[in-house]
Scaffold this motif. Structure first.
Motif, PDB file in Angstrom:
ATOM      1  N   ARG A 370       0.823  -1.211   0.000  1.00 15.94           N
ATOM      2  CA  ARG A 370       0.000   0.000   0.000  1.00 15.94           C
ATOM      3  C   ARG A 370       0.856   1.259   0.000  1.00 15.94           C
ATOM      4  NH1 ARG A 370      -4.675  -2.108   4.293  1.00 15.94           N
ATOM      5  NH2 ARG A 370      -5.730  -3.483   2.770  1.00 15.94           N
ATOM      6  N   ILE A 371       1.969   1.220   0.739  1.00 12.55           N
ATOM      7  CA  ILE A 371       2.874   2.381   0.754  1.00 12.55           C
ATOM      8  C   ILE A 371       3.467   2.605  -0.641  1.00 12.55           C
ATOM      9  CG2 ILE A 371       5.059   3.258   1.655  1.00 12.55           C
ATOM     10  CD1 ILE A 371       4.412   1.788   4.282  1.00 12.55           C
ATOM     11  N   LEU A 372       3.940   1.537  -1.280  1.00 12.02           N
ATOM     12  CA  LEU A 372       4.529   1.660  -2.611  1.00 12.02           C
ATOM     13  C   LEU A 372       3.488   2.072  -3.649  1.00 12.02           C
ATOM     14  CD1 LEU A 372       6.920  -1.447  -2.695  1.00 12.02           C
ATOM     15  CD2 LEU A 372       7.487   0.930  -2.184  1.00 12.02           C
ATOM     16  N   THR A 373       2.262   1.553  -3.524  1.00 11.32           N
ATOM     17  CA  THR A 373       1.196   1.944  -4.431  1.00 11.32           C
ATOM     18  C   THR A 373       0.885   3.429  -4.297  1.00 11.32           C
ATOM     19  OG1 THR A 373       0.204  -0.261  -4.407  1.00 11.32           O
ATOM     20  CG2 THR A 373      -1.218   1.563  -5.044  1.00 11.32           C
ATOM     21  N   ALA A 374       0.795   3.891  -3.049  1.00  8.33           N
ATOM     22  CA  ALA A 374       0.530   5.316  -2.820  1.00  8.33           C
ATOM     23  C   ALA A 374       1.638   6.175  -3.429  1.00  8.33           C
ATOM     24  CB  ALA A 374       0.398   5.584  -1.319  1.00  8.33           C
ATOM     25  N   TYR A 375       2.893   5.750  -3.217  1.00 12.35           N
ATOM     26  CA  TYR A 375       3.994   6.542  -3.778  1.00 12.35           C
ATOM     27  C   TYR A 375       3.956   6.534  -5.297  1.00 12.35           C
ATOM     28  CZ  TYR A 375       8.513   8.474  -4.843  1.00 12.35           C
ATOM     29  OH  TYR A 375       9.506   9.276  -5.354  1.00 12.35           O
ATOM     30  N   TYR A 376       3.593   5.409  -5.904  1.00 14.50           N
ATOM     31  CA  TYR A 376       3.533   5.326  -7.372  1.00 14.50           C
ATOM     32  C   TYR A 376       2.645   6.430  -7.932  1.00 14.50           C
ATOM     33  CZ  TYR A 376       2.777   3.377 -12.041  1.00 14.50           C
ATOM     34  OH  TYR A 376       2.705   3.209 -13.412  1.00 14.50           O
ATOM     35  N   PHE A 377       1.460   6.596  -7.356  1.00 12.68           N
ATOM     36  CA  PHE A 377       0.540   7.612  -7.864  1.00 12.68           C
ATOM     37  C   PHE A 377       0.964   9.018  -7.446  1.00 12.68           C
ATOM     38  CE2 PHE A 377      -2.026   3.782  -8.190  1.00 12.68           C
ATOM     39  CZ  PHE A 377      -2.588   3.933  -9.453  1.00 12.68           C
ATOM     40  N   ILE A 378       1.541   9.143  -6.256  1.00  9.56           N
ATOM     41  CA  ILE A 378       2.044  10.452  -5.822  1.00  9.56           C
ATOM     42  C   ILE A 378       3.148  10.940  -6.758  1.00  9.56           C
ATOM     43  CG2 ILE A 378       3.344  11.623  -3.991  1.00  9.56           C
ATOM     44  CD1 ILE A 378       1.753   9.907  -1.975  1.00  9.56           C
ATOM     45  N   HIS A 379       3.971  10.014  -7.222  1.00  8.91           N
ATOM     46  CA  HIS A 379       5.054  10.385  -8.134  1.00  8.91           C
ATOM     47  C   HIS A 379       4.502  11.080  -9.373  1.00  8.91           C
ATOM     48  CE1 HIS A 379       8.845  10.051 -10.392  1.00  8.91           C
ATOM     49  NE2 HIS A 379       8.092   9.658 -11.413  1.00  8.91           N
ATOM     50  N   PHE A 380       3.468  10.492  -9.964  1.00  9.91           N
ATOM     51  CA  PHE A 380       2.923  11.047 -11.200  1.00  9.91           C
ATOM     52  C   PHE A 380       2.049  12.275 -10.962  1.00  9.91           C
ATOM     53  CE2 PHE A 380       3.884   6.697 -12.626  1.00  9.91           C
ATOM     54  CZ  PHE A 380       4.525   6.965 -13.825  1.00  9.91           C
TER      55      PHE A 380
END
Length: 426
Positions: A370-380
């Motif tokens: 969930r942390i990595l998923t959140a960061y993935y979208f935050i990045h974009f």
């Protein structure tokens, strides 16, 4: 954008006759011989040619395999084993096709990350980038359907899980699932549908690749500096400069491919797929092929079924929106120190999602996912737009030629060889 005057001169009467009626030789000559490219392209730009080579290999081996494959729930698994044991060089064809799919995705992921690093999606290359995303989506659909065809345990249950995701779509979800299945459960009708689509989609990919290459030749090739060709000395002809690099890149890639093909052909697959599909026995872990694992991790990280489907497809949409999410006027990460750091963090996050997707959905793996998923979208959605507004880029050279001189020493003189009869514009 790079434009150049045709230098093709038919030498025989037949060539002149063909050129006047269907100037295909002229098109090939202008596109792959005299076409001007930036003189500073590196080996990261060879993966386009590698992908075209792999697409050709997948189509050829796939057509031959289709001659022996039986798309039936009772015969599919047996026909694959017959290909491996009874067809002349069937084992080689099957492993070339299966391992080739993994090699195809390795090349396409490098190609995508190279585009993100050097800003290949920026104006005027938006359509070029979108065509690339369409190719990626078609590849994923083709690979998923191909994974179902061996009709092993992982094939059957993977098809059951993934197709069931469409039931989360309001109103039409159940109808879509029924159409995909060809009934009320995964079975022979499903296999027939997937086989037909798996055979068709590579030719659709080839068609979009033609559009992709056409769009590339209209807007011109990018380069590590992100600066357009501005003068004749910035460019060199496609042949021999790009063809030699592409050839070397393909040879090295084929050596890696050959290693997996002849020494560890099943390393990137799953052992459960060598057990015939059994609807009454669920595997302990249902996982897709490795190249789907980052998206699978995103899917599992969302508690809601519909939310997970939206997030999974949204991960691809983020790539498609990059031309409009990136607000920076500087194209290449070479001159964007902050973006470069966040780019490599994004690469590590993507790899981390792939690892999480391969692990059981329990305990700490869920939290990390969930942390990595959140960061993935935050990045974009957050980091990339803000970097364009807040980052102070490094000074850029005035031209590609100046960048080459800075790299190799200002005292060095450039070769005089340039593109003949070439008109280039920024």
């Amino acid at each position: 954008m790079a434009e150049h005057t045709s230098t093709y001169e038919p030498r025989t009467g037949i060539e002149r006759w063909v050129d006047a009626r269907l100037p295909l030789p002229r098109l090939l000559w202008d596109s792959f011989v005299t076409y001007p490219i930036p003189r500073n392209l590196n080996y990261a730009y060879t993966f386009g040619a590698i992908l075209m080579m792999m697409l050709g290999a997948q189509i050829i081996t796939g057509v031959v395999l289709a001659m022996h494959y039986v798309p039936s729930g009772t015969m599919a698994f047996v026909s694959v084993e017959a290909i491996m044991r009874d067809v002349n060089y069937g084992w080689l064809l099957r492993y070339m096709h299966a391992t080739g799919a993994s090699m195809f995705f390795i090349a396409v992921y490098v190609h995508i990350f190279r585009g993100l690093y050097y800003g290949s999606y920026k104006e005027p290359r938006e359509i070029l980038w979108l065509l690339g995303v369409i190719i990626f989506i078609l590849m994923m659909a083709t690979a998923f359907m191909g994974y179902v065809l061996p009709w092993g345990q992982m094939s059957f249950w993977g098809a059951t899980v993934i197709t069931n995701l469409f039931s989360a779509i309001p109103l039409v979800g159940s109808a879509i699932v029924t159409w995909l299945w060809g009934g009320f459960a995964v079975g022979s009708p499903t296999l027939n549908r997937f086989f037909a689509l798996h055979y068709l989609l590579p030719f659709m990919i080839a068609g979009v690749v033609v559009l992709h290459v056409w769009a590339l030749h209209v807007v011109g090739q990018t380069n590590p500096t992100g600066i357009n060709i501005k003068a004749k000395q910035d460019a060199v002809p496609f042949t021999p400069h790009a063809t030699i690099k592409d050839a070397l890149g393909m040879v090295v890639f084929m050596i890696v491919f050959a290693y997996f093909l002849f020494y560890v052909p099943n390393y990137l697959g799953h052992s459960d797929n060598y057990i015939q599909a059994n609807p009454l026995a669920t595997p302990s872990e249902i996982v897709p092929e490795w190249y789907f694992l980052p998206f699978y991790a995103i899917l599992r990280s969302i508690p809601s079924k519909l939310g997970g489907v939206i997030a999974m497809f949204g991960a691809i949409v983020m790539l498609a929106l990059m031309p409009w999410l990136d607000t920076s006027k500087v194209r290449s990460a070479v001159y964007r120190p902050l973006y470069r750091q966040f780019f490599w963090i994004h690469v590590l996050v993507s790899i981390g999602l792939g690892y999480i997707g391969s692990q059981p959905p329990a305990g700490g793996f869920i939290i990390v996912g969930r942390i990595l998923t959140a960061y993935y979208f935050i990045h974009f959605l957050v980091i990339v737009p803000l970097l364009g507004l807040l980052e102070t880029p490094k000074p850029r050279p005035a031209s590609i030629t100046e960048a080459v001189l800075e790299k190799h020493g200002r005292g060095l003189a450039l070769p005089e060889r340039t593109v003949s009869n070439t008109k280039v514009g920024g």
